[in-house]
Design an enzyme around this catalytic site. Structure first.
Site, PDB file in Angstrom:
ATOM      1  N   GLN A 131       2.879   2.383 -12.891  1.00 50.36           N
ATOM      2  CA  GLN A 131       2.648   1.111 -12.215  1.00 50.36           C
ATOM      3  C   GLN A 131       3.852   0.708 -11.379  1.00 50.36           C
ATOM      4  OE1 GLN A 131      -0.139  -1.353 -12.233  1.00 50.36           O
ATOM      5  NE2 GLN A 131      -0.813   0.750 -12.312  1.00 50.36           N
ATOM      6  N   GLU A 177       2.889  -5.684 -10.415  1.00 52.99           N
ATOM      7  CA  GLU A 177       3.308  -6.012  -9.056  1.00 52.99           C
ATOM      8  C   GLU A 177       4.828  -6.083  -8.919  1.00 52.99           C
ATOM      9  OE1 GLU A 177       0.617  -9.237  -9.659  1.00 52.99           O
ATOM     10  OE2 GLU A 177      -0.264  -8.947  -7.688  1.00 52.99           O
ATOM     11  N   ALA A 207      -2.630  -6.819 -18.671  1.00 55.99           N
ATOM     12  CA  ALA A 207      -2.223  -6.145 -19.903  1.00 55.99           C
ATOM     13  C   ALA A 207      -1.905  -7.167 -20.988  1.00 55.99           C
ATOM     14  CB  ALA A 207      -1.017  -5.252 -19.633  1.00 55.99           C
TER      15      ALA A 207
HETATM   16 MO1  MOS Z   1      -3.371  -8.836  -7.650  1.00 52.95          MO
HETATM   17  S1  MOS Z   1      -3.027  -9.181  -5.649  1.00 52.95           S
HETATM   18  O1  MOS Z   1      -3.664 -10.364  -8.325  1.00 52.95           O
HETATM   19  O2  MOS Z   1      -4.662  -7.775  -7.769  1.00 52.95           O
END
Ligand code: MOS
Length: 735
Positions: free
Chosen positions: A629, A696, A513
């Protein structure tokens, strides 16, 4: 620095591609239908490894109805040797398959059957007979710890090992200590869309429709594998149905499809089956992490040692960095981290969502919980007490760090009561417990370019080779462009996932993003500059513009775009150079996670009751997609703590639970009341948008919050993940 004005960015705008997706209009790789119908490929997997193929009988398969060809090492088109050039990096080096009569790992393709229909190909694949002369394989990293080596490099970390201060002295001088081994399981990314490729040759030109996260490195990987110029290769990937790291690089079916399409002179589609991808797509290695922590009487950390051991697939250079979050989490005078790998004869080990942090925080934040308890200090207070002023490893300042705010707000919103005596809360058969943990994940910015094209009738088209892997790239890029050019979002069209578009870093590492968004922002800024200079040339004195229909509004005047832009439209490009945002400081996104679980006192069944995460990810580009997300990440964390586990048969190096009946991911029933909170913010030092990565972030800390809650509920400290009922049953408190 001028903060970008924002009226669209930040709003919970619906996905611009939502309608296309729910009506089946979105063209995923397997949906692609070219002018020439594709033949279907089906992978024949090696039933044993490592070894040498001594007999491979494909005659019956070749004779079977509908079969066009059976591609094996005997007739596969030429490739560059696997892994070459060595310095190209894992995503771009040669991914050659069917090279010779060697089998490196269980499930490696030994043939691809190409037929008119999928059913014919699958049937014929069962007729292939193979005999493999197997040698001794290395499969289990822990049983082979003696042969562990230091990897040449570590994913997402500058150094493989670090050593600050005098660990031995500080640890020996600690008043409270934790010293334990923690185990995490191998995991497979469970994207809804399996790994899929349709390859099509036109003479020496190759077009590949595929599910991929990074388009530009896929071009290089095909170039290095097939030995053809990059200019001859086009990757098309407008939609990818989830990746989680497993689609960062190209995967086996992609190479096979390209080889087969060449061999049969026809487009070939290869869709991995769910079972295929347990050996033909990457996985996360199982890990053993040794943690030794020491604190003084007041609960201040004195010493941390984090030693990680995992498997690395032989001939594929990837090692995960679970100690990476440990290096950046808490103030501590002595900090020693090491990573070792055992080279094993197993399928590719590679990035899986939040590589490093997902399992690093799972283990380390469990150990921190243990240490807080040993010190007799509430785990929230323990973390606040050890909050660092600067990066613990390097001493560099943090770009911004609002972890303490996340911890405090999380504790308040969750109704954190402080650490309760383990096993002390009970409702009927249910033992109740709460737990919490810290989330931390590096924030990155990578080079990216974008093209913006404005037509005289006031429509903006933005192009870049960024992918949308389900995250919402199309939507946030539309929002960013709309704000940057002051144009209505329904006049903006974003086109992604084509190697003919300007290059970006794609989707990965939570940098997508920011990197692609900044490139779009810069391209639109350039468009504004061009419009301003044309207006000024015409005698208008203006310093801002907006687009309204086919007119430019300048504040003082309304000028038809057609007088500024010729009929073909105006095309500009923009790029983001990360060096301009390299402040030399350590840049992370943060969060605090709080969980409540119930454990059945008779059966040991663990149910998550609620999970709350408070996150600092700078400026939120879209409240809806960001929340999704983070929520998805937290759900992944549930899987890491309680469910996801790829089990290898260590006699054969084969994964045993190769389907969703036996590889458990969190489903609706496993996901309770789940709350996502995002701090309002703007990260000056990160990029021109003020955002930080969050794809993440939600995973980090979610697992250990749950594990720590299981401990409070039961008084049982489980140091292997996922935690299962059988880990609790023998020691559950009697009622
Ligand atoms: Mo992430 S594990 O860099 O898609």
């Amino acid at each position: 620095m001028n903060r970008p004005s924002s009226s669209i960015v930040g709003t919970p705008m619906d996905r611009v591609d939502g309608l296309a997706k729910v009506t089946g209009q979105a063209c995923y790789a397997a949906d692609y239908r070219g002018d020439r119908g594709a033949a279907e490929g089906y992978i024949v997997e090696a039933p044993a490894a490592p070894g040498r193929i001594v007999r491979l009988d494909v005659e019956a398969a070749e004779q079977a109805e509908g079969v066009i060809a059976v591609i094996t090492h005997r007739n596969a088109p030429r490739q560059r040797p696997h892994g070459m050039p060595e310095d190209a990096g894992r995503f771009t080096q040669s991914h050659a398959l069917l090279e010779r009569d060697r089998v490196r790992y269980f499930g490696e393709p030994i043939a691809l059957v190409v037929a008119e229909t999928l059913e014919q190909a699958r049937h014929a694949a069962k007729l292939v007979e193979v005999e493999i002369d197997c040698g001794e394989g290395t499969f289990n990293p822990f049983e082979n710890a003696a042969s562990a080596v230091k990897p040449d490099s570590l994913d997402g970390a500058d150094q493989v090992d670090t050593d600050k201060g005098d660990f031995d002295t500080e640890y020996a001088g600690s008043d409270h200590r934790v010293d334990a081994d923690y185990h995490t399981s191998a995991q497979h990314a469970a994207a809804m869309e399996p790994h899929t490729t349709v390859a099509e040759w036109d003479g020496d030109d190759l077009t590949v429709h595929m599910a991929i996260q990074i388009v530009s490195s896929a071009v290089e990987a095909f170039s290095n594998t097939l030995g053809i110029d990059k200019e001859r290769i086009r990757i098309v990937s407008p939609f990818t149905g989830g990746g989680f790291g497993s689609k960062l690089g190209i995967h086996n079916e992609a190479v096979l499809a390209a080889l087969a399409a060449k061999a049969v002179d026809r487009p070939v589609r290869v869709v991995q089956t769910r079972r295929n991808l347990f050996s033909n797509a990457p996985h996360r290695s199982r890990h053993r992490q040794k943690l030794q922590l020491g604190a003084d009487k007041k609960g201040r950390l004195k010493a941390i040692r984090h030693a990680s051991l995992a498997a690395m697939a032989r001939d594929y250079p990837f090692a995960e960095a679970p100690a990476s979050p440990t290096r950046a989490s808490y103030a501590v005078p002595a900090l020693r981290t090491t990573h070792r790998v055992v080279k094993a004869d197993i399928p590719k080990v590679d990035s899986m969502r939040a590589p490093g942090e997902a399992i690093g925080t799972l283990t380390f934040e469990t150990a921190i919980d243990e240490l807080a308890e040993a010190c007799g200090i509430d785990p929230v207070e323990f973390r606040l007490r050890n909050e660092p002023d600067a990066d613990p490893q390097t001493g560099k300042p943090f770009a911004d760090r609002r972890l303490a705010e996340c911890l405090r707000q999380g504790a308040a919103d969750f109704g954190w009561q402080g650490r309760q005596a383990p096993g002390s809360r009970r409702q009927g058969r249910k033992l109740l417990g709460c737990g919490m943990a810290t989330a931390i994940r590096p924030n990155q910015l990578n080079p990216a370019e974008a093209e913006a094209h404005l037509t005289p009738d006031g429509r903006l088209r933005v192009r870049l080779d960024m992918t949308d892997i389900g995250t919402g790239s199309y939507t946030i890029l539309t929002q960013i462009a709309a704000d940057a050019l002051s144009i209505a979002p329904d006049r903006v069209t974003v086109e992604l996932g084509d190697s003919e578009f300007p290059e970006t870093a794609g989707s990965g590492g939570s940098f997508g993003a920011a990197s692609s968004g900044s490139a779009v922002y810069e391209a639109c800024r350039e468009m504004v500059e061009q419009l301003l200079s044309r207006l000024n040339e015409q005698g208008h004195t203006v310093n801002s513009v907006s687009i309204d229909g086919d007119r430019v509004m300048t504040g003082e005047a309304s000028v038809p775009l057609a007088t500024l832009i010729d009929a073909g439209g105006l095309t500009v490009t923009g790029e983001i150079d990360p060096d301009n945002y390299d402040s030399g400081e350590k840049n992370y996104s943060y969060g605090a996670q709080f969980a409540e679980v119930e454990v059945d006192a008779d059966t040991g069944e663990i149910r998550l009751r609620r999970l709350l995460g408070v996150f600092d990810a700078g400026r939120i580009l879209n409240q809806k997609t960001a929340r999704s997300q983070l929520m998805g990440g937290m759900i992944f964390g549930i899987g890491g703590a309680l469910l996801e586990q790829s089990l290898m048969d260590d006699r054969y190096g084969s994964f045993m639970n190769r389907d969703f009946a036996e590889y458990h991911i969190a489903v609706n029933r496993d996901v309770p009341d789940l709350q996502v909170r995002m701090l309002a913010g703007y990260s000056e030092k990160s990029n021109p948008l003020g955002s930080k990565g969050l794809g993440e972030l939600g995973i980090c800390g979610a697992g250990p919050a749950i594990a720590n809650a299981v401990y409070e509920a039961t008084g049982i400290r489980v140091r292997k993940f996922p935690i299962h009922m059988e880990d609790l049953l023998p020691s559950l408190p009697r009622s």
